[in-house]
Design an enzyme around this catalytic site. Structure first.
Site, PDB file in Angstrom:
ATOM      1  N   THR A  74       0.874  -1.164   0.000  1.00 38.76           N
ATOM      2  CA  THR A  74       0.000   0.000   0.000  1.00 38.76           C
ATOM      3  C   THR A  74       0.907   1.208   0.000  1.00 38.76           C
ATOM      4  O   THR A  74       2.055   1.109   0.392  1.00 38.76           O
ATOM      5  CB  THR A  74      -0.824   0.015   1.322  1.00 38.76           C
ATOM      6  OG1 THR A  74      -1.669  -1.120   1.360  1.00 38.76           O
ATOM      7  CG2 THR A  74      -1.683   1.260   1.478  1.00 38.76           C
TER       8      THR A  74
ATOM      9  N   GLY B  17      -4.232  -5.502   7.012  1.00 32.52           N
ATOM     10  CA  GLY B  17      -5.363  -4.616   7.267  1.00 32.52           C
ATOM     11  C   GLY B  17      -6.323  -5.148   8.310  1.00 32.52           C
ATOM     12  O   GLY B  17      -6.898  -4.387   9.099  1.00 32.52           O
TER      13      GLY B  17
ATOM     14  N   ARG C 187     -13.381  -8.494  -0.711  1.00 29.91           N
ATOM     15  CA  ARG C 187     -12.686  -8.190   0.550  1.00 29.91           C
ATOM     16  C   ARG C 187     -12.248  -6.716   0.564  1.00 29.91           C
ATOM     17  O   ARG C 187     -11.686  -6.217  -0.392  1.00 29.91           O
ATOM     18  CB  ARG C 187     -11.471  -9.099   0.701  1.00 29.91           C
ATOM     19  CG  ARG C 187     -10.633  -8.843   1.961  1.00 29.91           C
ATOM     20  CD  ARG C 187      -9.434  -7.961   1.713  1.00 29.91           C
ATOM     21  NE  ARG C 187      -8.518  -7.878   2.853  1.00 29.91           N
ATOM     22  CZ  ARG C 187      -7.484  -7.039   2.916  1.00 29.91           C
ATOM     23  NH1 ARG C 187      -7.250  -6.214   1.923  1.00 29.91           N
ATOM     24  NH2 ARG C 187      -6.704  -7.026   3.972  1.00 29.91           N
ATOM     25  N   VAL C 188     -12.528  -6.045   1.659  1.00 26.26           N
ATOM     26  CA  VAL C 188     -12.080  -4.668   1.834  1.00 26.26           C
ATOM     27  C   VAL C 188     -11.108  -4.648   3.004  1.00 26.26           C
ATOM     28  O   VAL C 188     -11.411  -5.197   4.071  1.00 26.26           O
ATOM     29  CB  VAL C 188     -13.284  -3.730   2.106  1.00 26.26           C
ATOM     30  CG1 VAL C 188     -12.805  -2.334   2.480  1.00 26.26           C
ATOM     31  CG2 VAL C 188     -14.189  -3.671   0.885  1.00 26.26           C
ATOM     32  N   GLY C 189      -9.969  -4.038   2.807  1.00 25.53           N
ATOM     33  CA  GLY C 189      -8.992  -3.958   3.890  1.00 25.53           C
ATOM     34  C   GLY C 189      -9.170  -2.698   4.716  1.00 25.53           C
ATOM     35  O   GLY C 189     -10.247  -2.097   4.760  1.00 25.53           O
TER      36      GLY C 189
ATOM     37  N   THR D 236       0.046   0.644   6.639  1.00 26.72           N
ATOM     38  CA  THR D 236       0.160  -0.391   5.613  1.00 26.72           C
ATOM     39  C   THR D 236       0.396  -1.713   6.340  1.00 26.72           C
ATOM     40  O   THR D 236       0.795  -1.722   7.493  1.00 26.72           O
ATOM     41  CB  THR D 236       1.341  -0.124   4.653  1.00 26.72           C
ATOM     42  OG1 THR D 236       2.564  -0.173   5.393  1.00 26.72           O
ATOM     43  CG2 THR D 236       1.232   1.218   3.964  1.00 26.72           C
TER      44      THR D 236
HETATM   45  N1  ASP Z   1      -3.289  -2.721   4.374  1.00 24.65           N
HETATM   46  C1  ASP Z   1      -3.555  -3.279   3.090  1.00 24.65           C
HETATM   47  C2  ASP Z   1      -4.766  -4.145   3.172  1.00 24.65           C
HETATM   48  O1  ASP Z   1      -4.906  -4.871   4.143  1.00 24.65           O
HETATM   49  C3  ASP Z   1      -2.455  -4.107   2.527  1.00 24.65           C
HETATM   50  C4  ASP Z   1      -1.060  -3.640   2.818  1.00 24.65           C
HETATM   51  O2  ASP Z   1      -0.829  -2.512   3.147  1.00 24.65           O
HETATM   52  O3  ASP Z   1      -0.125  -4.427   2.697  1.00 24.65           O
HETATM   53  O4  ASP Z   1      -5.526  -4.162   2.240  1.00 24.65           O
END
Ligand code: ASP
Length: 357
Positions: free
Chosen positions: A210, A264, A238-240, A261
């Site tokens: 991210t 999530g 799926r929503v993070g 990041t």
């Molecule tokens: N935080 C993001 C999510 O869970 C992924 C990431 O930052 O690696 O969608």
């Protein structure tokens, strides 16, 4: 399980004692880098981002120094990464979901107007951060998802494009082909994909990434943005944390900003960016606020699937925070770094952490 808890307790107490007893150089080795403060001469802008944002910070800083709005600046910064087909964790070129479809999440917050906007599961738009901003500016809503978000972007002139690059498609195929040896898929040795020989399948089994970017301007105004393609091979829909205000991003123009990041799901369970900003409101330095949030995530992590042998979490989650005074910091469970630009070029700095390894 009991043992895990007690081991974790020992580890935690050890790290805390070390930081308290040793001088700043030694303390840095134990996970508390020297506290970061903006240059003393004062009201210069400051930009921080996840480690993949060196260029984003440069771009945002150029704009801030030209007197542009904080949100315009950070969005222009992350657009570089969203449009980069080589970055497989954000925007165009992002790794797809389980069905081979790239679904993106993004959120923005604008301190001066105390407003925010977000999109989740949006397909076919290379720069979801711009759509999140439009949601904030052109609707009475905060979050649009899926088809509705895409249609909204189209209405505002965005082209619907294919986001799946050949590279991302081949990696998705390899993942799918290796899911099981009892299905009808043949492994990559069938010649479907052209993969580097040393590419380790397991290393990207659950790849994610991210970009979060936050800025404080010379006048103290604050904005932030988070944008991502989320967890690779995720279940469609799926929503993070990234598009959830309070989790992937939160700020208060009177206090500071925090973004995240990493895993999530861990962040969502505690609305960690909101929590970090509240810790800063209580007077904590941004780095201490981020560390305190890490302890909260650690406390919530009891599922054995998510624990190493020694009882510590086996995943990564980063927090990046700055305050109105221009102090900043980051934290993760283990050593990591993030990007900063205080007017003298972008550089990486160490995050604070709870465990050496
Ligand atoms: N935080 C993001 C999510 O869970 C992924 C990431 O930052 O690696 O969608």
């Amino acid at each position: 399980m009991k043992l895990r808890w007690s081991r974790r307790g020992v580890l935690r107490a050890g790290a805390a004692a070390g930081v308290g007893l040793l001088g700043s150089r030694s303390a840095a080795a134990l996970g508390a880098p020297a506290v970061h403060t903006r240059r003393a001469q004062g009201q210069r802008p400051l930009v921080i981002s996840s480690a993949n944002g060196l260029e984003a910070c440069n771009r945002a800083m150029e704009m801030l120094e030209a007197g542009e709005d904080t949100l315009d600046s950070v969005i222009a910064g992350v657009n570089i990464v969203e449009l980069d087909p080589e970055d497989t964790s954000v925007g165009y070129g992002g790794l797809p979901n389980e069905a081979g479809v790239v679904q993106l999440d993004s959120s923005v917050m604008h301190g001066p107007t105390r407003n925010g906007g977000a999109v989740a599961c949006i397909e076919g738009i290379k720069t979801p951060s711009k759509v999140a901003r439009l949601v904030m500016e052109r609707t009475d809503h905060v979050l649009l998802v899926g088809r509705g978000a895409q249609e909204f972007a189209r209405m505002h002139g965005d082209e619907i494009e294919t986001l799946l690059t050949d590279g991302a498609r081949l990696r998705w195929l390899e993942w799918k082909e290796n899911l099981s040896d009892r299905d009808d898929w043949f492994p990559p040795s069938s010649g479907v994909g052209d993969f580097p020989e040393d590419d380790d399948f397991t290393s990207f089994y659950r790849e994610h990434g991210t970009i979060n970017c936050n800025a404080v301007a010379a006048n103290g105004d604050i904005s932030g943005v988070t944008t991502t393609s989320g967890l690779a091979w995720k279940i469609p829909g799926r929503v993070g944390d990234s598009p959830i205000l309070g989790a992937g991003l939160y700020l208060d123009n009177d206090v500071g900003a925090c973004g995240s990041t990493g895993r999530g799901e861990a962040n969502l369970l505690d609305c960690c960016s909101f929590l970090a900003v509240e810790f800063m409101r209580q007077g904590k330095h941004p780095q201490d606020a981020c560390l305190e949030v890490m302890r909260r995530v650690e406390h919530k992590t009891v599922d054995p699937r998510l624990l190493r042998e020694d009882g510590t979490p086996n995943f990564s989650v980063n927090f990046y925070a700055l305050n109105k005074k221009g102090e900043f910091g980051g934290a993760n469970f283990r050593p990591s770094r993030f990007a900063v630009n205080d007017g003298s070029g972008s550089r990486h700095v160490d995050s604070a952490y709870l465990y050496e390894r």
